[in-house]
Structure formats: C-alpha cells, structure tokens
Design a protein around this motif. Structure first.
Motif, PDB file in Angstrom:
ATOM      1  N   ILE A   9     -42.225   8.190 -22.199  1.00 21.65           N
ATOM      2  CA  ILE A   9     -42.557   7.357 -20.660  1.00 21.65           C
ATOM      3  C   ILE A   9     -42.646   8.673 -19.164  1.00 21.65           C
ATOM      4  N   ASP A  10     -43.208   7.504 -18.064  1.00 19.86           N
ATOM      5  CA  ASP A  10     -42.694   8.685 -17.174  1.00 19.86           C
ATOM      6  C   ASP A  10     -42.075   8.996 -16.862  1.00 19.86           C
ATOM      7  N   PRO A  11     -42.773   9.995 -16.474  1.00 24.21           N
ATOM      8  CA  PRO A  11     -40.495  10.955 -16.149  1.00 24.21           C
ATOM      9  C   PRO A  11     -39.927  10.396 -14.473  1.00 24.21           C
ATOM     10  N   SER A  12     -41.349  10.370 -13.857  1.00 24.07           N
ATOM     11  CA  SER A  12     -41.080   9.358 -12.671  1.00 24.07           C
ATOM     12  C   SER A  12     -40.314   8.067 -13.085  1.00 24.07           C
ATOM     13  N   LEU A  13     -40.154   7.696 -13.354  1.00 24.89           N
ATOM     14  CA  LEU A  13     -39.448   6.335 -13.722  1.00 24.89           C
ATOM     15  C   LEU A  13     -38.560   6.744 -14.944  1.00 24.89           C
ATOM     16  N   CYS A  14     -37.984   8.211 -15.749  1.00 17.88           N
ATOM     17  CA  CYS A  14     -36.728   8.767 -15.992  1.00 17.88           C
ATOM     18  C   CYS A  14     -35.754   8.028 -15.366  1.00 17.88           C
ATOM     19  N   ALA A  15     -34.760   7.364 -15.926  1.00 18.80           N
ATOM     20  CA  ALA A  15     -33.451   7.189 -15.894  1.00 18.80           C
ATOM     21  C   ALA A  15     -32.073   8.489 -15.680  1.00 18.80           C
ATOM     22  N   PHE A  16     -33.046   9.447 -16.576  1.00 19.22           N
ATOM     23  CA  PHE A  16     -31.498  10.151 -16.611  1.00 19.22           C
ATOM     24  C   PHE A  16     -32.241  12.100 -16.473  1.00 19.22           C
ATOM     25  N   ASP A  17     -31.183  13.018 -16.033  1.00 24.46           N
ATOM     26  CA  ASP A  17     -31.869  14.338 -15.212  1.00 24.46           C
ATOM     27  C   ASP A  17     -31.045  15.325 -16.153  1.00 24.46           C
ATOM     28  N   PRO A  18     -31.093  16.107 -16.611  1.00 24.02           N
ATOM     29  CA  PRO A  18     -32.874  15.927 -16.500  1.00 24.02           C
ATOM     30  C   PRO A  18     -33.874  15.673 -18.249  1.00 24.02           C
ATOM     31  N   PRO A  19     -34.991  15.195 -17.165  1.00 22.75           N
ATOM     32  CA  PRO A  19     -35.655  14.132 -18.986  1.00 22.75           C
ATOM     33  C   PRO A  19     -36.123  16.125 -19.757  1.00 22.75           C
ATOM     34  N   THR A  20     -36.295  14.913 -20.588  1.00 22.19           N
ATOM     35  CA  THR A  20     -36.088  15.978 -22.152  1.00 22.19           C
ATOM     36  C   THR A  20     -38.259  15.852 -22.179  1.00 22.19           C
TER      37      THR A  20
ATOM     38  N   ALA B 144     -48.552  17.944 -19.818  1.00 20.29           N
ATOM     39  CA  ALA B 144     -50.362  17.143 -19.182  1.00 20.29           C
ATOM     40  C   ALA B 144     -51.125  17.867 -19.877  1.00 20.29           C
ATOM     41  N   GLN B 145     -52.427  17.278 -19.862  1.00 14.80           N
ATOM     42  CA  GLN B 145     -53.400  17.585 -20.476  1.00 14.80           C
ATOM     43  C   GLN B 145     -54.707  17.873 -19.696  1.00 14.80           C
ATOM     44  N   ASP B 146     -55.664  18.463 -19.853  1.00 12.74           N
ATOM     45  CA  ASP B 146     -56.983  18.323 -18.779  1.00 12.74           C
ATOM     46  C   ASP B 146     -57.827  17.105 -20.142  1.00 12.74           C
ATOM     47  N   ALA B 147     -59.077  17.120 -19.226  1.00 11.85           N
ATOM     48  CA  ALA B 147     -59.746  16.169 -20.295  1.00 11.85           C
ATOM     49  C   ALA B 147     -60.548  17.292 -20.889  1.00 11.85           C
ATOM     50  N   GLN B 148     -61.296  16.909 -22.009  1.00 10.46           N
ATOM     51  CA  GLN B 148     -62.187  17.934 -22.408  1.00 10.46           C
ATOM     52  C   GLN B 148     -63.779  17.027 -23.183  1.00 10.46           C
ATOM     53  N   TRP B 149     -65.191  16.689 -22.493  1.00  9.85           N
ATOM     54  CA  TRP B 149     -65.997  16.614 -22.520  1.00  9.85           C
ATOM     55  C   TRP B 149     -66.059  15.948 -24.291  1.00  9.85           C
ATOM     56  N   LYS B 150     -66.110  14.494 -24.984  1.00  9.15           N
ATOM     57  CA  LYS B 150     -65.615  14.353 -26.444  1.00  9.15           C
ATOM     58  C   LYS B 150     -64.521  14.721 -27.084  1.00  9.15           C
ATOM     59  N   VAL B 151     -64.114  15.184 -26.590  1.00  9.78           N
ATOM     60  CA  VAL B 151     -62.857  15.978 -27.035  1.00  9.78           C
ATOM     61  C   VAL B 151     -61.559  15.604 -27.232  1.00  9.78           C
ATOM     62  N   ARG B 152     -61.269  15.054 -25.645  1.00  9.79           N
ATOM     63  CA  ARG B 152     -59.322  15.725 -25.125  1.00  9.79           C
ATOM     64  C   ARG B 152     -59.530  14.537 -24.226  1.00  9.79           C
TER      65      ARG B 152
ATOM     66  N   GLY C  11     -51.277  12.748 -18.482  1.00 13.79           N
ATOM     67  CA  GLY C  11     -50.064  13.785 -17.811  1.00 13.79           C
ATOM     68  C   GLY C  11     -49.259  13.918 -18.829  1.00 13.79           C
ATOM     69  N   GLY C  12     -48.604  14.460 -18.341  1.00 15.82           N
ATOM     70  CA  GLY C  12     -47.284  14.840 -18.903  1.00 15.82           C
ATOM     71  C   GLY C  12     -45.882  13.564 -19.316  1.00 15.82           C
ATOM     72  N   LEU C  13     -45.500  13.642 -19.976  1.00 18.23           N
ATOM     73  CA  LEU C  13     -44.474  12.366 -21.188  1.00 18.23           C
ATOM     74  C   LEU C  13     -42.788  12.745 -21.538  1.00 18.23           C
ATOM     75  N   SER C  14     -42.275  12.142 -21.241  1.00 15.44           N
ATOM     76  CA  SER C  14     -40.890  12.313 -20.880  1.00 15.44           C
ATOM     77  C   SER C  14     -40.441  11.633 -22.765  1.00 15.44           C
ATOM     78  N   LEU C  15     -39.002  12.220 -23.406  1.00 13.59           N
ATOM     79  CA  LEU C  15     -38.609  11.443 -24.176  1.00 13.59           C
ATOM     80  C   LEU C  15     -37.910  10.378 -24.058  1.00 13.59           C
ATOM     81  N   ARG C  16     -38.176   9.019 -24.718  1.00 14.88           N
ATOM     82  CA  ARG C  16     -36.945   8.169 -24.567  1.00 14.88           C
ATOM     83  C   ARG C  16     -36.102   8.479 -24.674  1.00 14.88           C
ATOM     84  N   PRO C  17     -34.468   7.839 -24.326  1.00 15.19           N
ATOM     85  CA  PRO C  17     -33.160   7.741 -24.517  1.00 15.19           C
ATOM     86  C   PRO C  17     -32.727   7.742 -25.912  1.00 15.19           C
ATOM     87  N   GLY C  18     -31.977   8.341 -27.247  1.00 15.61           N
ATOM     88  CA  GLY C  18     -31.954   8.294 -28.576  1.00 15.61           C
ATOM     89  C   GLY C  18     -32.988   8.172 -29.317  1.00 15.61           C
ATOM     90  N   VAL C  19     -33.960   8.567 -28.958  1.00 16.35           N
ATOM     91  CA  VAL C  19     -35.162   8.724 -29.883  1.00 16.35           C
ATOM     92  C   VAL C  19     -34.809  10.219 -30.703  1.00 16.35           C
TER      93      VAL C  19
END
Length: 387
Positions: free
Chosen positions: A177-188, A193-201, A205-213
C-alpha cells in the motif's frame, strides 16, 4: 474441422493413449518385479500429468465428461454404438454429484497466483531474474483491489512468494500500500522505491505492508529451472535490500546454486518439488494463504490432482494460469496433517451438564469433584477480572 481431419485427430489420439498405457504397463510390471513392497506414487503422478496434457491437446475431439471420442467426433463409441443422428440427440444424462467430506481442521484455503507480465514474457528472456513490465504492475494492483473487495481473499494471513524478482514485485503490488495512505505509524516498508531501467525494470514508488499480513519467500515454489537468465534469481542480499518486508530466512544460499546454464529441470523433479511445497503448506499454522508463483510450476503440480473430477471442475483446477491470474483452491490432507480443531465440541456428558464441555481436563470422581473444579475456575475468572 473437416470429417477427414477429425478422423486423423481421433486416430492420433488413440495412438497417444495406447502408447501411454503401454508405457505405463511396462513401467508397472518392472516396478512389481523390482519393488513390490514400495509405493509407486511418483509413477502415478507422471501418468496423471501426461493424461492432463493429452486431454488438453485433444480437447477438440474429446467428450465433455471423459476420454470418450464418440460424441464430439462423429465416431462410434468404445462399445460400438453409433452416435444419434443430428436432431435426435437424447437428453443429457442426469447429473450425478461427486461429493466428498474432509474435516475442516485438515484443510487450508490457498489462493494460487501467477506473477504479472514480466519482461521475459515480451521477449527479453535473457534478463537476469526478470522483473515486471508496466502492464505487469497494473495487473498486480488490479488483483490487489479485487482481493481486498471480498471477504474470502481479504482475510489472507500469510503470503508465500517465490524468491524471483517478478513474483516479489507482484506480491508487493497486491499486498502493498502507498505509505501516504497508511493509517498506522510507523508503516512497515515492504518494497523500496526503484528507478526505471530500459527493458529491464519499471520505475515504482516504495510500498508499505498491509497490516495483518506476513510475506515469506520459499524456494520450493520457484519457477521450473530453465536455460534462460530470467529464471536465475538475483543475489539474496539484493533481494533483501529491495524487499525489506519479506522474510527470506528460508532461502539457504546467497547466490542461486540451483540454476545451471543450459540445463532444464526435469518435469518429474518439478512435480516432486510441488508436492513437497504443498506438504510444507499443510504444516503451517495459517489456514488462509496466498501463493505467488509461476505458470510452469503450477501446471506441473496441479495437473496431478483432480483427474477423477468432472471436466468443468478438472479444467478449473488444471488449466494454464495467465499473468496475474488467481484461483482459490482448498488443500486437504486425508493423512491427518492440519491444525487443532478449534470448532470441535466434545458433546457427550456435556449435554446433561453443559459446564462440563468447558472443562476438558476435569477427571470426574463424582459430583463433588466437578463442582470443586467449576468453583476453582470461577474463582480464577473473578481474580483475573479484578486484577
């Protein structure tokens, strides 16, 4: 398909089945001579997997419920009875259910998921440990919205993921989940985040883990090992840095020691690995599990199951997985592996004295001992509530 083409297909089908059965008979005869006291499970699994392949290849000439070629091909049935003439078809046979019962505690709900579209799926198979395309990321996010829109899939307790980059990214897209949308603090943090690499990646943006998973990487459910670099995983250190929210403790080696250039893992080895993986799932305490894995691994593993089912059920279980497709199955173990049955109520004397059903450790020595045990339990409850 013309009548002559159908005849050729039927002839080819019969030759396939005859050759398969002859080969299996020869194998079974040798097994009987060499190993009469051992189980022949592996050979049976290979036979059933090949049956699934033949059924898939000759689906255009097979009947709906069996490998009877009479109805769809215009040929006579195995008993010699010709099919009814056009316009005079008989009513379909009465539906007969194939029911089975398994104790709930010996089952688990498994959501099998194939990874989203990777660069290797669009022609770049020599990329080391192939990653998701932009479309693959869109597929993962769409599946995540679908999963969390309904109760059976929203209650996932554990996500088991292949350690390959494309499955890790897919799992992050679904369960992150988008860290800015996390209702828990601090998010896990699940994925950095990762940059693009042509035809490779693809940039993401970075992602936080949903709670309970919780996410666990498991090498047993990785893709079939093949000659392409896309099936060779990156160094463990790099994966841990990119996906800090994933538990990699089950990955034993820093480098991919299983992959060898130019070598292809045999089908039977994939099947054995798949069975070991399912047995490992049954030993887990969680009962609602998502597995993010690969198409060939799913194909070789699941085609060993359900061959006794009716065609619609069998195909739903065995058909090839598309990118980011999810199907929910129930895994059961008739051998007894499972979790403690918390739904069980022992009944018996508890019907006459309901309080007894709540005291499974009471050894009855008369009515006085029961009252004493009940009093002790009640006093303990009062003390706990006052403390």
């Amino acid at each position: 398909m013309s009548p002559s083409e159908k005849d050729d297909r039927v002839k080819q089908f019969k030759e396939y089945v005859q050759a398969l059965n002859k080969q299996f008979l020869e194998w079974a005869t040798k097994q009987w001579e060499r190993s009469p006291t051992r189980f022949w499970s592996t050979g049976m699994q290979d036979y059933l997997r090949t049956v699934a392949k033949v059924r898939r290849e000759f689906s255009d000439v097979l009947a709906d419920d069996d490998n009877n070629i009479g109805r769809n091909s215009g040929q006579t049935t195995p008993g010699g009875t010709p099919p009814p003439p056009p316009g005079s078809e008989k009513q379909p046979p009465k539906y007969e259910p194939q029911l089975s019962l398994t104790p709930f505690c010996n089952t688990k709900v498994i959501h099998f998921i194939r990874h989203g579209e990777g660069f290797h799926n669009v022609g770049y198979s020599q990329n080391l440990d192939a990653r998701l395309t932009e479309r693959g990321w869109d597929q993962a996010h769409a599946l995540g919205r679908h999963m969390y829109s309904q109760q059976p899939t929203a209650g996932v307790q554990l996500v088991v993921v292949s350690p390959m980059a494309r499955t890790l990214e897919t799992a992050a897209g679904i369960f992150g989940i988008d860290p800015s949308l996390c209702a828990f603090d601090p998010p896990t943090m699940l994925m950095a985040a990762q940059d693009a690499q042509w035809k490779v990646r693809t940039a993401h943006g970075g992602l936080s883990l949903r709670p309970g998973v919780k996410l666990v990487a498991q090498e047993l459910c990785r893709e079939r090992l093949g000659p392409s670099q896309c099936d060779k995983r990156q160094a463990l250190e790099d994966a841990q840095r990119q996906f800090p929210g994933v538990d990699f403790s089950l990955i034993e080696s820093e480098l991919d020691l299983s992959w060898e250039a130019g070598k292809v893992e045999s089908e039977s080895r994939v099947v054995v690995r798949g069975f070991n993986f399912l047995a490992w799932l049954m030993q887990r305490p969680e009962t609602n599990i998502a597995v993010v894995t690969h198409s060939a691994f799913l194909w070789f593993t699941l085609t060993c199951f359900g061959n006794e089912f009716a065609k619609p059920v069998r195909e739903n279980l065995q058909r090839w997985y598309e990118n980011c497709e999810m199907r929910t199955l129930v895994l059961s173990d008739g051998g007894g592996m499972g979790v403690p049955d918390k739904t069980w109520f022992r009944g018996g004397e508890a019907y006459a004295e309901p309080q007894k059903g709540l005291l499974p450790n009471v050894k009855e020595k008369g009515k006085g001992s029961l009252l004493s045990a009940m009093r002790t339990a009640w006093q303990g409850g009062v003390k706990s509530s006052n403390s």
